[in-house]
Design a protein around this motif. Structure first.
Motif, PDB file in Angstrom:
ATOM      1  N   LEU A 108      13.677  45.874  45.589  1.00 49.76           N
ATOM      2  CA  LEU A 108      14.671  46.312  45.144  1.00 49.76           C
ATOM      3  C   LEU A 108      15.672  46.503  46.069  1.00 49.76           C
ATOM      4  CD1 LEU A 108      13.589  49.692  42.935  1.00 49.76           C
ATOM      5  CD2 LEU A 108      14.423  47.431  42.125  1.00 49.76           C
ATOM      6  N   THR A 109      16.825  45.404  45.871  1.00 49.14           N
ATOM      7  CA  THR A 109      17.761  45.381  47.028  1.00 49.14           C
ATOM      8  C   THR A 109      18.810  46.280  46.868  1.00 49.14           C
ATOM      9  OG1 THR A 109      19.327  43.973  45.679  1.00 49.14           O
ATOM     10  CG2 THR A 109      17.519  42.956  46.390  1.00 49.14           C
ATOM     11  N   SER A 110      19.695  46.587  48.026  1.00 51.07           N
ATOM     12  CA  SER A 110      20.657  47.542  47.982  1.00 51.07           C
ATOM     13  C   SER A 110      21.827  47.341  46.825  1.00 51.07           C
ATOM     14  CB  SER A 110      21.189  47.588  49.585  1.00 51.07           C
ATOM     15  OG  SER A 110      21.612  46.227  49.983  1.00 51.07           O
ATOM     16  N   ARG A 111      21.856  45.945  46.431  1.00 48.23           N
ATOM     17  CA  ARG A 111      23.156  45.979  45.545  1.00 48.23           C
ATOM     18  C   ARG A 111      22.452  46.180  44.088  1.00 48.23           C
ATOM     19  NH1 ARG A 111      23.769  39.655  47.579  1.00 48.23           N
ATOM     20  NH2 ARG A 111      21.761  39.069  46.704  1.00 48.23           N
ATOM     21  N   GLY A 112      21.007  46.392  43.945  1.00 45.01           N
ATOM     22  CA  GLY A 112      20.588  46.846  42.677  1.00 45.01           C
ATOM     23  C   GLY A 112      19.738  45.847  41.945  1.00 45.01           C
ATOM     24  N   THR A 113      19.704  44.660  42.674  1.00 46.54           N
ATOM     25  CA  THR A 113      19.048  43.508  41.943  1.00 46.54           C
ATOM     26  C   THR A 113      17.366  43.763  42.187  1.00 46.54           C
ATOM     27  OG1 THR A 113      19.257  42.072  43.809  1.00 46.54           O
ATOM     28  CG2 THR A 113      21.088  42.036  42.202  1.00 46.54           C
ATOM     29  N   VAL A 114      16.797  42.876  41.763  1.00 46.80           N
ATOM     30  CA  VAL A 114      15.130  43.004  41.596  1.00 46.80           C
ATOM     31  C   VAL A 114      14.683  41.473  42.332  1.00 46.80           C
ATOM     32  CG1 VAL A 114      13.019  43.676  40.610  1.00 46.80           C
ATOM     33  CG2 VAL A 114      15.066  44.771  40.234  1.00 46.80           C
ATOM     34  N   VAL A 115      13.824  41.452  43.048  1.00 47.94           N
ATOM     35  CA  VAL A 115      13.004  40.232  43.465  1.00 47.94           C
ATOM     36  C   VAL A 115      11.500  40.383  43.197  1.00 47.94           C
ATOM     37  CG1 VAL A 115      12.443  38.649  45.128  1.00 47.94           C
ATOM     38  CG2 VAL A 115      14.927  39.593  45.135  1.00 47.94           C
ATOM     39  N   ILE A 116      10.946  39.573  42.228  1.00 48.54           N
ATOM     40  CA  ILE A 116       9.608  39.478  41.871  1.00 48.54           C
ATOM     41  C   ILE A 116       8.887  38.563  43.013  1.00 48.54           C
ATOM     42  CG2 ILE A 116       7.786  39.437  40.158  1.00 48.54           C
ATOM     43  CD1 ILE A 116       9.843  41.550  39.680  1.00 48.54           C
ATOM     44  N   HIS A 117       7.789  39.031  43.600  1.00 48.82           N
ATOM     45  CA  HIS A 117       7.196  38.373  44.605  1.00 48.82           C
ATOM     46  C   HIS A 117       5.858  37.595  43.938  1.00 48.82           C
ATOM     47  CE1 HIS A 117      10.174  39.209  47.646  1.00 48.82           C
ATOM     48  NE2 HIS A 117       9.929  40.445  47.337  1.00 48.82           N
ATOM     49  N   GLY A 118       5.416  38.322  43.075  1.00 47.21           N
ATOM     50  CA  GLY A 118       3.902  37.868  42.324  1.00 47.21           C
ATOM     51  C   GLY A 118       3.043  39.047  42.194  1.00 47.21           C
ATOM     52  N   ARG A 119       1.788  38.856  41.985  1.00 43.72           N
ATOM     53  CA  ARG A 119       0.985  40.134  42.023  1.00 43.72           C
ATOM     54  C   ARG A 119       0.367  40.474  43.330  1.00 43.72           C
ATOM     55  NH1 ARG A 119       0.524  42.564  37.453  1.00 43.72           N
ATOM     56  NH2 ARG A 119      -1.782  42.984  37.878  1.00 43.72           N
ATOM     57  N   SER A 120       0.633  41.828  43.336  1.00 42.69           N
ATOM     58  CA  SER A 120       0.301  42.600  44.365  1.00 42.69           C
ATOM     59  C   SER A 120      -1.383  42.583  44.709  1.00 42.69           C
ATOM     60  CB  SER A 120       0.475  43.938  44.340  1.00 42.69           C
ATOM     61  OG  SER A 120       0.156  44.815  43.328  1.00 42.69           O
ATOM     62  N   ASP A 121      -1.982  42.457  43.890  1.00 44.47           N
ATOM     63  CA  ASP A 121      -3.377  42.337  43.965  1.00 44.47           C
ATOM     64  C   ASP A 121      -3.698  40.845  44.518  1.00 44.47           C
ATOM     65  OD1 ASP A 121      -3.104  41.308  41.535  1.00 44.47           O
ATOM     66  OD2 ASP A 121      -4.100  42.706  40.513  1.00 44.47           O
ATOM     67  N   SER A 122      -3.017  40.125  44.439  1.00 40.71           N
ATOM     68  CA  SER A 122      -3.042  38.631  45.092  1.00 40.71           C
ATOM     69  C   SER A 122      -2.424  38.141  46.000  1.00 40.71           C
ATOM     70  CB  SER A 122      -2.980  37.616  43.902  1.00 40.71           C
ATOM     71  OG  SER A 122      -1.781  37.753  43.557  1.00 40.71           O
ATOM     72  N   THR A 123      -1.488  39.408  46.662  1.00 38.32           N
ATOM     73  CA  THR A 123      -0.711  39.146  47.834  1.00 38.32           C
ATOM     74  C   THR A 123      -1.462  38.509  49.006  1.00 38.32           C
ATOM     75  OG1 THR A 123       0.901  40.918  47.003  1.00 38.32           O
ATOM     76  CG2 THR A 123       0.917  40.160  49.545  1.00 38.32           C
ATOM     77  N   LEU A 124      -0.803  37.742  49.797  1.00 34.65           N
ATOM     78  CA  LEU A 124      -1.475  37.076  51.113  1.00 34.65           C
ATOM     79  C   LEU A 124      -1.206  37.800  52.341  1.00 34.65           C
ATOM     80  CD1 LEU A 124       0.014  33.446  50.319  1.00 34.65           C
ATOM     81  CD2 LEU A 124      -2.400  34.671  49.671  1.00 34.65           C
ATOM     82  N   ASN A 125      -2.079  38.479  52.894  1.00 38.57           N
ATOM     83  CA  ASN A 125      -1.907  39.268  53.752  1.00 38.57           C
ATOM     84  C   ASN A 125      -2.534  38.569  55.236  1.00 38.57           C
ATOM     85  OD1 ASN A 125      -2.000  41.588  55.677  1.00 38.57           O
ATOM     86  ND2 ASN A 125      -2.881  43.032  54.338  1.00 38.57           N
ATOM     87  N   ARG A 126      -1.762  38.205  56.130  1.00 39.31           N
ATOM     88  CA  ARG A 126      -2.229  37.300  57.483  1.00 39.31           C
ATOM     89  C   ARG A 126      -1.878  38.155  58.510  1.00 39.31           C
ATOM     90  NH1 ARG A 126      -4.670  32.238  56.318  1.00 39.31           N
ATOM     91  NH2 ARG A 126      -4.481  31.804  58.440  1.00 39.31           N
ATOM     92  N   GLN A 127      -2.640  38.779  59.009  1.00 37.91           N
ATOM     93  CA  GLN A 127      -2.379  39.632  60.490  1.00 37.91           C
ATOM     94  C   GLN A 127      -1.538  40.732  60.357  1.00 37.91           C
ATOM     95  OE1 GLN A 127      -1.381  36.584  63.212  1.00 37.91           O
ATOM     96  NE2 GLN A 127      -3.632  35.468  62.857  1.00 37.91           N
ATOM     97  N   GLY A 128      -1.704  41.507  58.871  1.00 39.10           N
ATOM     98  CA  GLY A 128      -0.832  42.432  58.657  1.00 39.10           C
ATOM     99  C   GLY A 128       0.574  42.139  58.151  1.00 39.10           C
ATOM    100  N   VAL A 129       0.870  40.719  57.984  1.00 38.31           N
ATOM    101  CA  VAL A 129       2.173  40.183  57.418  1.00 38.31           C
ATOM    102  C   VAL A 129       1.888  39.757  55.936  1.00 38.31           C
ATOM    103  CG1 VAL A 129       4.041  38.468  57.687  1.00 38.31           C
ATOM    104  CG2 VAL A 129       2.923  39.626  59.643  1.00 38.31           C
ATOM    105  N   ARG A 130       2.589  40.459  55.007  1.00 40.18           N
ATOM    106  CA  ARG A 130       2.268  40.253  53.544  1.00 40.18           C
ATOM    107  C   ARG A 130       3.217  39.173  53.004  1.00 40.18           C
ATOM    108  NH1 ARG A 130      -0.909  43.819  50.912  1.00 40.18           N
ATOM    109  NH2 ARG A 130      -1.403  45.813  52.088  1.00 40.18           N
ATOM    110  N   MET A 131       2.925  38.281  52.178  1.00 37.31           N
ATOM    111  CA  MET A 131       3.732  37.350  51.711  1.00 37.31           C
ATOM    112  C   MET A 131       3.392  37.037  50.325  1.00 37.31           C
ATOM    113  SD  MET A 131       4.676  33.507  52.851  1.00 37.31           S
ATOM    114  CE  MET A 131       5.657  34.145  54.308  1.00 37.31           C
ATOM    115  N   GLY A 132       4.298  36.910  49.265  1.00 39.04           N
ATOM    116  CA  GLY A 132       4.084  36.665  47.912  1.00 39.04           C
ATOM    117  C   GLY A 132       3.569  35.233  47.662  1.00 39.04           C
ATOM    118  N   SER A 133       2.418  34.915  46.892  1.00 37.36           N
ATOM    119  CA  SER A 133       2.158  33.370  46.713  1.00 37.36           C
ATOM    120  C   SER A 133       3.325  32.646  46.171  1.00 37.36           C
ATOM    121  CB  SER A 133       1.034  33.436  45.658  1.00 37.36           C
ATOM    122  OG  SER A 133       1.434  34.162  44.338  1.00 37.36           O
TER     123      SER A 133
END
Length: 336
Positions: free
Chosen positions: A191-216
């Motif tokens: 949720l951005t400070s200007r009120g918009t929304v960014v969807i990154h993908g499913r959280s249960d399939s989020t890529l977590n490499r060395q503690g750094v998360r990224m959406g597929s």
């Protein structure tokens, strides 16, 4: 989307429903239907938009789409390149309405607002009646940071139980296990400070490499810009020994070969455009990428298959567009 479509009748709209392959007889088929019927609101999937971009379709140049005032997309996040393609190839003044919701709520969590500006890669705002927030794992609201999509107050269309779930255990496990009393949908959003929304993908399939998360979705956007890649699927698999295996599956374009040059090109693209930590451990050529019947890439079931879950327990084959493709991933998981 069927319910969304039919609701148009309530305001006296004429509804056009196309049933069949969106790519028959060619990728521009849906745009020709819009021209022929004088469509004003053109609803489609992000996957179809990106397929048009990949195929070099020019609907605004080749067809009369002067009646179309809005292109709405759902099914998966519309990447920034999809926004730019609609702007450049359909119409520069087109209202691009990217929306995100769920079959289970028969509604949208975030979507389009005709009085607000459209920013590339972003949904315009949370929808009416939706107390939408992004939370960290401790239930703290986040702004301008990636978090879990939660709805902190009841929505008008939120279900209250499942069929064949007499004690409500499946219902509670599905949506309220992480944050008791708060609906967690399983999507990774900002949720951005200007009120918009960014969807990154499913959280249960989020890529977590060395503690750094990224959406597929970020990986797909970068990799599928390469002309050699028709489509891709990236999975982060936790291993029994505590390790983490991140393969990238690629469905190649006709005539392309996964040689050393293309392999290096893929890795360099991810390293330079996204993150060195998210360069895949392996790049594996596959005969195709499995989807749901509504065109979403199947990530979580494939992850289960790669972890050794039997096919009949990992996914319902009847919900997949090409169930035969799942055998490849099941075999790979068994071998590993």
């Amino acid at each position: 989307m069927w319910n969304f479509l039919v609701s148009g009748l309530l305001v006296g709209a004429t509804v056009v429903l196309y049933d069949g392959s969106p790519g028959h007889p060619d990728t521009a088929a849906q745009w020709r239907i819009a021209e022929r019927t004088g469509t004003t609101l053109f609803g489609t999937s992000a996957a179809y938009v990106m397929a048009c971009r990949k195929a070099g379709v020019h609907p605004g140049r080749d067809l009369d789409l002067s009646t179309v005032r809005c292109v709405a997309t759902t099914g998966s996040p519309l990447p920034p390149d999809g926004f730019r393609w609609i702007h450049d190839e359909v119409a520069a003044d087109m209202w691009i309405a990217s929306v995100s919701g769920g079959t289970d709520v028969c509604s949208c969590f975030a979507g389009a607002v005709p009085t607000l500006p459209v920013y590339v890669g972003e949904l315009q705002a949370p929808c009416l009646g939706t107390d939408l927030q992004a939370w960290d794992p401790h239930g703290k609201p986040l702004t301008d940071e990636v978090g879990e999509l939660v709805v902190t107050n009841p929505m008008p269309s939120m279900p209250v139980r499942f069929w064949n779930d007499p004690d409500g255990s499946r219902y509670l496990e599905s949506y309220f296990e992480m944050f008791p009393g708060v609906w967690r949908h399983g999507d990774w959003i900002t949720l951005t400070s200007r009120g918009t929304v960014v969807i990154h993908g499913r959280s249960d399939s989020t890529l977590n490499r060395q503690g750094v998360r990224m959406g597929s979705a970020d990986i797909y956007e970068a990799v599928e810009r390469l002309p050699e890649i028709r489509e891709s699927l990236v999975i982060g698999v936790e291993q029994p020994d505590g390790g983490y295996w991140m393969p990238l599956f690629v469905h190649l374009a006709a005539g392309a070969a996964l040689d050393d040059a293309l392999l290096e090109k893929i890795k360099r693209t991810i390293r330079e455009q996204l993150s060195p930590r998210h360069v895949p451990d392996e790049v594996i050529e596959v005969p195709g990428i499995p989807h749901t019947l509504t065109g979403k890439r199947i990530e979580v079931p494939v992850k289960r298959l790669l972890q050794g879950t039997p096919l009949e327990k990992a996914v319902n084959p009847g919900s997949v567009d090409n169930a035969a493709l799942l055998a490849f991933y099941e075999r790979l998981g068994r071998e590993r």
